[in-house]
Write a protein that holds these residues in place. Structure first.
Motif, mmCIF file in Angstrom:
data_model
loop_
_atom_site.group_PDB
_atom_site.id
_atom_site.type_symbol
_atom_site.label_atom_id
_atom_site.label_comp_id
_atom_site.label_asym_id
_atom_site.label_seq_id
_atom_site.Cartn_x
_atom_site.Cartn_y
_atom_site.Cartn_z
ATOM 1 N N VAL A 1 -0.021 24.256 -17.017
ATOM 2 C CA VAL A 1 -0.619 24.650 -15.730
ATOM 3 C C VAL A 1 -0.867 23.423 -14.859
ATOM 4 O O VAL A 1 -0.530 23.406 -13.663
ATOM 5 N N LEU A 2 -1.435 22.397 -15.463
ATOM 6 C CA LEU A 2 -1.791 21.215 -14.674
ATOM 7 C C LEU A 2 -0.560 20.388 -14.308
ATOM 8 O O LEU A 2 -0.565 19.695 -13.284
ATOM 9 N N GLU A 3 0.492 20.465 -15.111
ATOM 10 C CA GLU A 3 1.750 19.817 -14.710
ATOM 11 C C GLU A 3 2.333 20.505 -13.482
ATOM 12 O O GLU A 3 2.834 19.848 -12.563
ATOM 13 N N ILE A 4 2.270 21.837 -13.458
ATOM 14 C CA ILE A 4 2.733 22.575 -12.277
ATOM 15 C C ILE A 4 1.866 22.220 -11.068
ATOM 16 O O ILE A 4 2.381 22.008 -9.957
ATOM 17 N N CYS A 5 0.558 22.133 -11.285
ATOM 18 C CA CYS A 5 -0.353 21.741 -10.194
ATOM 19 C C CYS A 5 0.000 20.349 -9.661
ATOM 20 O O CYS A 5 0.020 20.123 -8.440
ATOM 21 N N ALA A 6 0.273 19.418 -10.585
ATOM 22 C CA ALA A 6 0.615 18.044 -10.172
ATOM 23 C C ALA A 6 1.910 18.032 -9.366
ATOM 24 O O ALA A 6 2.025 17.306 -8.367
ATOM 25 N N GLU A 7 2.871 18.850 -9.810
ATOM 26 C CA GLU A 7 4.149 18.923 -9.077
ATOM 27 C C GLU A 7 3.921 19.483 -7.674
ATOM 28 O O GLU A 7 4.460 18.970 -6.689
ATOM 29 N N GLN A 8 3.118 20.528 -7.566
ATOM 30 C CA GLN A 8 2.807 21.101 -6.253
ATOM 31 C C GLN A 8 2.036 20.111 -5.389
ATOM 32 O O GLN A 8 2.222 20.044 -4.168
ATOM 33 N N CYS A 9 1.177 19.336 -6.046
ATOM 34 C CA CYS A 9 0.410 18.316 -5.312
ATOM 35 C C CYS A 9 1.345 17.253 -4.737
ATOM 36 O O CYS A 9 1.168 16.809 -3.604
ATOM 37 N N ASN A 10 2.346 16.861 -5.520
ATOM 38 C CA ASN A 10 3.329 15.881 -5.027
ATOM 39 C C ASN A 10 4.111 16.436 -3.847
ATOM 40 O O ASN A 10 4.370 15.725 -2.863
ATOM 41 N N LEU A 11 4.500 17.706 -3.946
ATOM 42 C CA LEU A 11 5.237 18.324 -2.839
ATOM 43 C C LEU A 11 4.363 18.424 -1.600
ATOM 44 O O LEU A 11 4.820 18.173 -0.474
ATOM 45 N N ASN A 12 3.088 18.780 -1.800
ATOM 46 C CA ASN A 12 2.177 18.887 -0.658
ATOM 47 C C ASN A 12 1.918 17.523 -0.033
ATOM 48 O O ASN A 12 1.775 17.407 1.196
ATOM 49 N N GLU A 13 1.878 16.514 -0.896
ATOM 50 C CA GLU A 13 1.613 15.149 -0.398
ATOM 51 C C GLU A 13 2.710 14.691 0.558
ATOM 52 O O GLU A 13 2.465 13.947 1.496
ATOM 53 N N GLN A 14 3.946 15.187 0.331
ATOM 54 C CA GLN A 14 5.058 14.831 1.222
ATOM 55 C C GLN A 14 4.877 15.405 2.623
ATOM 56 O O GLN A 14 5.466 14.920 3.580
ATOM 57 N N LEU A 15 4.065 16.451 2.739
ATOM 58 C CA LEU A 15 3.856 17.108 4.035
ATOM 59 C C LEU A 15 2.679 16.533 4.811
ATOM 60 O O LEU A 15 2.407 16.981 5.926
ATOM 61 N N LEU A 16 1.965 15.566 4.241
ATOM 62 C CA LEU A 16 0.826 14.988 4.946
ATOM 63 C C LEU A 16 1.293 14.260 6.206
ATOM 64 O O LEU A 16 2.389 13.680 6.243
ATOM 65 N N PRO A 17 0.476 14.276 7.275
ATOM 66 C CA PRO A 17 0.888 13.662 8.553
ATOM 67 C C PRO A 17 1.297 12.195 8.437
ATOM 68 O O PRO A 17 2.153 11.729 9.184
ATOM 69 N N LYS A 18 0.714 11.472 7.463
ATOM 70 C CA LYS A 18 1.000 10.037 7.376
ATOM 71 C C LYS A 18 2.450 9.746 7.002
ATOM 72 O O LYS A 18 2.929 8.629 7.168
ATOM 73 N N HIS A 19 3.165 10.780 6.464
ATOM 74 C CA HIS A 19 4.551 10.560 6.054
ATOM 75 C C HIS A 19 5.563 10.936 7.126
ATOM 76 O O HIS A 19 6.769 10.850 6.892
ATOM 77 N N CYS A 20 5.087 11.371 8.299
ATOM 78 C CA CYS A 20 6.030 11.833 9.323
ATOM 79 C C CYS A 20 6.551 10.692 10.190
ATOM 80 O O CYS A 20 7.448 10.896 11.019
ATOM 81 N N ALA A 21 6.010 9.472 10.030
ATOM 82 C CA ALA A 21 6.415 8.348 10.899
ATOM 83 C C ALA A 21 7.906 8.060 10.766
ATOM 84 O O ALA A 21 8.600 7.833 11.776
ATOM 85 N N GLU A 22 8.406 8.085 9.514
ATOM 86 C CA GLU A 22 9.833 7.796 9.319
ATOM 87 C C GLU A 22 10.704 8.842 9.994
ATOM 88 O O GLU A 22 11.729 8.519 10.601
#
Length: 1123
Positions: free
Chosen positions: A609-630
């Motif tokens: 369960v927590l591995e799936i949560c971590a994977e979803q967290c990584n995917l969500n982290e890619q959508l944070l505004p700070k990553h849109c500069a590139e």
């Protein structure tokens, strides 16, 4: 005469008694072999010589002539008597049991009873069970090493106490001597019973071979399949030998092996006996005597026959059978287990879909359970005692979980649909069985009175049954009927019986069917225990754990893992009233095994369960505004038609690219994890809870417990706090991660019925405390430490500036690169995220730590006031006399230090105020209907109200993030500083003089080049604007503690501060004048900040024109850019 023998009653009672005595002997053996449980007298060094002497001379011990060897017993005779009496009584139970068994067996021989498993099943079964139980008791007795020492010590102590030996001692001693070689003595005893025993065993010659067919033949015959003949699916399953169909193969093998060992003469004279014996010898290497005590059947047989003349051929047969067993037996049983896995799965699926079939096809369920139990127990006892063979994999089953799972499922179905089965069989008994039995009785040409009474009672008992009894949930009890049938079997099985049962096989068939049908109504639990109880695992914990570990490594077996802890509920059934001492040990062992399995399953599930949560967290982290500069930069390049990147450069994938699939068959890591999660969660569907020795075990609670501890660890880890480098994650980033984890965890509810909301609330509530339930640090502690040690420490040194216009802290421009950007941790969004994370409890803890730092500063301020007390008293009295003030000011020391410490207090209080405001916003969003009444309560208070009531309300309001005129936390902190060494008057004097000290020191701020006011920040570059909050809140807190008028003292402070600052205006030296206007603004800020002062008060002592000019001056240098 035959009725008075009570054969049926004696067989029943003696078999039950024998089981108790057998368990008792096993317990004595186990405690003697375990150093932790062994009787302390046996390990006492002072007893060594006595024990050696007793063992050497037993049973003829000379108590008077060799008293020196028995001195230790003489000294402790009362302790020896009390310690060994239970053992002595247990051995006496063996003698008593043996006497009754001899008497009964002789009576049965004298009556020349008929034994046929297919006719008088219960009578034959009880007879063979009694023989095997008696033999097992004697074998277990021979395996107890300390029996002579225990009995000898007891008798010595008894003679030393009473002057004579115990009356039973000679017989007990004689029995121990006789059974030094138990098989030799037993075969002598059973010689006269050979005819009866052989006849009973030979009645198995049709049943036993049919039950030990290989798995291929079971499969070709479609055994246990309801789908093989769909047209007959609703037909009741019928057999002439109903109870034989689910009779345990292990029980039959025990009868055959032990029976022919005791009565071995028939092996040389009867070919049928020899063939049956050989078949049993080929079934395996070991037989269970009791629990984990086994009999090595080939070795025991060979050792026994080796000493008997004329048995060389039988020894050759034994060796041949042993070789056959080693080569073939493992594979045969493996194939049977493989077949049973599929058969039980099909049977369960059909019956679950159509539970009405549990009526006509109930026999199939008990056959399936019995066959499976035999195979499981065979593997257990052979795994522990595995022979040296070339194919050890035959004795390893990594799919055992599936077989156990469907056994548990079938047991559950039988319990769940009890009413369905009862309705069916009550009607069957009343409307069919009773009629058939009546017809059978009518067709009998002779029926004596006693038998006639019993048979008539059977018909009348069955005829009165009705479906309404089931609907009214009446309790059924057919035990009397079954006991009467056993009595009737005994009456009709003796030689020259008036109604010989062998002449009326139809009566036996009908009654055997009725017996099974009656058990389906009132004693299914007993039948389930008889056919599927797996308590043997309790005594093979190593094998049990090994099977679990092997199954848990298989992906396809994770679905079935819950069967292992569920089987632990069977262990409650393996005790006996004759041996209550072992219950505690069995309870601990059962719970340990169950908890171990549940912890492992929960650990695997929570990891996935927590591995799936971590994977979803990584995917969500890619959508944070700070990553849109590139992405923005790349889009800008395309718009400006700049050259594209070279081929060698790897272009970064956009978020969501992982969802694009070119091939459905390719499974990603997330797919595999979801599959594993589905399998593991499905195992929890086996049962919501089960009972082990009066403990109710709920498997999902173990999962929630694991998730709780792991989630707490993960949240703390996500904070990324590094004490050495003072790095930490931004509260908003942590909050985003926690929200992803929470959302993903809620998906678990679609797999399994668990309260994820309760779990998340529990974990997050723990994170609002300084320590979690396991004593670990929480994010409340981490963020409290970080804000105090990093942000506020640098703000105290003016490396970070409080910025009122932006409601945050910002870094000063310096040559050195700052370790972090203060606004990224202190702006409104971050502090709101912090308030979401640690809540009112966490912010209260943060506030308490802030108060501790403030009180340490106040302590130092009081020291400075005390050092300059005389000067300050004079200044207070002469503040309107410029010349004297000038002289006194030269004598005053530490003014800059006072202002520095007050500025630090102001910075801390400003940060606390910002955090409180953000908490208020969060609570307004989450619970507006709670905040509204609190605000009303705060505003309703009048200044004349009792200060205790006021502070109580303010404490409530402050906890909700509302601003109060008096800070209750600061009041509590100041109040706690009061000691017995100082009086209230002295504290009051220090408070008054502290305000004087601050007021007369304000002009020195103009000397500091950093005291300039910044319009951009809305404050001063050295944070002196925070003095306004510090002065107001500290004064309010101090005078509240001292119960003085706050407004009056702040007016006095304002008057004195205005006077000293006006003197500053008369100074024409450029150095001092440099930041004069910026310092003037402090007066306006103090009044603006204070709920006790007003602009009218300020104008009465400080000209407004000076303030206006000061604002114009500080804003003049600020360049405004538009567009």
């Amino acid at each position: 005469m035959d009725y008075q023998q009570k054969l049926a009653e004696k067989l029943t009672i003696l078999t039950e008694r024998g089981n108790g005595v057998l368990i008792r002997m096993n317990h004595i053996k186990k405690t003697g072999a375990d150093p932790k449980q062994r009787l302390s007298l046996l390990t006492d060094k002072s007893m060594e010589s006595a024990i050696k002497y007793i063992n050497k001379k037993f049973p003829n011990i000379d108590f008077r002539g060799n008293i020196q060897n028995l001195n230790s017993i003489q000294r402790q005779k009362s302790e020896v008597l009390s310690a060994t009496s239970s053992y002595y009584d247990s051995f006496l139970d063996v003698i008593e049991f043996r006497d009754h068994v001899y008497e009964l067996l002789n009576t049965i021989d004298a009556c020349q009873c008929l034994f046929d498993i297919e006719i008088n099943f219960d009578f034959t079964k009880n007879y063979l069970d009694l023989i095997v139980t008696y033999t097992s008791v004697i074998i277990m007795l021979s395996r107890i090493d300390e029996k002579k020492a225990l009995v000898g010590m007891y008798n010595c102590a008894h003679e030393m106490t009473n002057g004579c030996s115990d009356p039973s001692y000679p017989r007990l001693g004689q029995m121990f001597v006789e059974y030094e070689h138990p098989w030799k003595k037993l075969t002598e005893e059973f010689g006269p019973h050979t005819r009866s025993v052989t006849a009973a065993l030979l009645s198995l010659k049709m049943l036993y071979p049919r039950r030990i067919l290989p798995g291929e033949q079971w499969r070709s015959a479609q055994l246990l399949s309801l789908l093989s003949t769909p047209a007959a699916m609703m037909d009741p399953t019928f057999s002439d030998t109903m109870a034989c169909e689910y009779l345990s193969v292990e029980v039959m093998e025990r009868w055959i092996i032990i029976g022919f060992l005791l009565c071995h003469s028939s092996l040389n004279t009867n070919q049928a006996s020899q063939e049956l014996w050989k078949m049993a010898l080929r079934s395996g290497l070991y037989l269970t005597l009791i629990r984990d005590e086994v009999l090595n059947i080939h070795k025991v047989s060979e050792d026994l026959f080796d000493n008997i003349k004329g048995y060389s051929k039988r020894i050759s047969d034994i060796k041949e059978c042993r070789e056959h067993t080693i080569v073939n037996c493992g594979a045969i049983h493996r194939e049977r287990r493989q077949f049973l896995r599929g058969a039980l799965k099909e049977l369960f699926n059909v019956l679950e879909d159509e539970p009405g079939l549990l009526g006509p096809k109930a026999l199939f369920v008990f056959m399936a359970l019995s066959f499976s139990r035999d195979e499981v127990l065979w593997l257990v006892r052979h795994s522990e005692n595995m022979p040296k063979i070339k194919t050890p994999e035959d004795y390893i089953d990594n799919q055992m979980a599936e077989l156990l799972f469907y056994m548990e499922k079938l047991r559950g179905l039988m319990r769940k649909f009890n009413h369905v089965r009862q309705r069916y069989y009550v009607q069957y008994l009343a409307q069919f069985d009773a009629l058939v039995l009546n017809d059978t009785i009518q067709n009998m040409y002779v029926c004596p009175e006693e038998e006639s009474v019993l048979l008539s009672s059977f018909v009348s008992s069955l005829s009165t049954l009705s479906i309404k009894q089931v609907e009214n949930k009446e309790e059924f009890d057919f035990r009397a009927l079954r006991l009467d049938w056993l009595r009737l079997q005994a009456y009709t099985s003796v030689n020259k019986a008036a109604l010989p049962i062998k002449d009326y096989p139809n009566l036996a068939k009908v009654m055997n069917v009725i017996q099974f049908h009656s058990r389906m109504v009132d004693s299914v639990e007993e039948l389930l225990q008889e056919t599927s109880e797996l308590s043997l695992f309790c005594f093979y914990p190593r094998v049990f754990e090994k099977m679990f570990n092997q199954s848990s490594e298989e992906m396809t077996m994770k679905y079935y893992l819950m069967a292992f802890p569920s089987v632990c509920s069977h262990f409650t059934q393996c005790g006996h009233s004759l041996c209550p001492e072992e219950v505690d040990a069995m309870e601990k062992r059962s719970l340990r095994l169950c908890v171990t399995f549940l912890e492992q399953i929960a650990k695997q599930t929570s990891n996935v369960v927590l591995e799936i949560c971590a994977e979803q967290c990584n995917l969500n982290e890619q959508l944070l505004p700070k990553h849109c500069a590139e992405t923005i930069s790349a889009a800008r390049h395309r718009k400006q038609k700049k050259p594209v990147p070279k081929k060698g450069e790897v272009q970064k994938e956009k978020p969501g690219a992982e969802s694009l699939r070119k091939d459905r068959t390719v499974a990603t890591n997330v797919d595999k994890m979801h599959l594993m999660l589905t399998e593991l969660c499905s195992s929890y569907s086996l049962c919501s809870d089960f009972i082990i020795f009066n403990h109710i075990v709920v498997p999902t609670e173990f999962l929630l417990s694991h998730l709780e501890s792991r989630l707490s660890e993960i949240i703390v880890r996500m904070a990324n706090y590094n004490q050495t480098t003072q790095e930490i994650a931004r509260p908003s980033d942590l909050l985003a991660g926690i929200r992803v984890y929470t959302a993903t965890l809620h998906c678990l509810s679609s797999y399994i019925n668990v309260d994820i909301t309760r779990l998340v609330k529990s974990v997050l509530l723990q994170q609002t405390q300084p320590l979690d339930s396991h004593g670990g640090q929480t994010i409340t502690t981490l963020y409290t430490n970080w804000y105090l040690e990093s942000l506020l420490r640098q703000a105290s040194n003016s490396l970070i500036v409080h910025c009122p216009t932006r409601h945050c802290f910002v870094n000063q421009t310096t040559d050195n690169e700052p370790s972090f950007r203060a606004e990224e941790f202190s702006d409104v969004s971050e502090l709101q995220a912090l308030a979401e994370l640690i809540g009112p409890y966490g912010l209260k803890f943060l506030g308490e730590n802030l108060m501790w730092h403030i009180t340490s500063q106040v302590t130092e301020l009081k020291k400075l006031v005390t050092e300059n007390m005389d000067v300050l008293v004079q200044m207070k009295n002469n503040f309107d006399k410029p010349e004297e003030m000038a002289n006194l000011k030269k004598r005053l020391t530490g003014g800059e230090n006072v202002l520095k410490r007050m500025t630090i207090i102001g910075v801390i209080l400003s940060f606390k105020s910002m955090a409180q405001d953000c908490l208020k916003d969060i609570l307004h969003k989450h619970c507006p209907y709670l905040i509204g009444p609190i605000e009303c309560l705060r505003d309703f208070l009048s200044p004349e109200a009792d200060i205790k009531v006021t502070l109580s309300v303010f404490e409530l309001a402050s906890a909700a993030g509302l601003t109060c005129s008096i800070d209750p936390a600061l009041v509590a902190a100041i109040g706690s500083m009061h000691t017995d060494n100082t009086s209230i008057d002295e504290e009051y004097k220090l408070s008054c003089l502290l305000l004087v000290y601050i007021a007369v020191s304000l002009p020195t701020l103009a000397l500091d080049s950093n005291s300039s006011y910044s319009r951009e920040h809305g404050g001063h570059n050295n944070n002196i604007h925070c003095l306004a909050r510090a002065i107001n809140q500290l004064a309010a807190a101090m005078f509240t503690v001292q119960n003085k008028n706050i407004e009056q003292h702040l007016k006095e402070f304002l008057t004195m501060a205005s006077t000293t600052l006006l003197h500053l205006g008369q100074n024409v030296e450029k150095v001092e004048v440099k930041n004069r206007e910026s310092v003037y603004l402090l007066l306006h800020m103090i009044v603006e900040e204070s709920p006790f002062l007003s602009q009218h008060m300020l104008e009465s002592c400080f000209p407004y024109v000076l303030l206006r000019n000061a604002y114009r001056e500080v804003y003049k240098s600020f360049i405004v850019t538009l567009g």
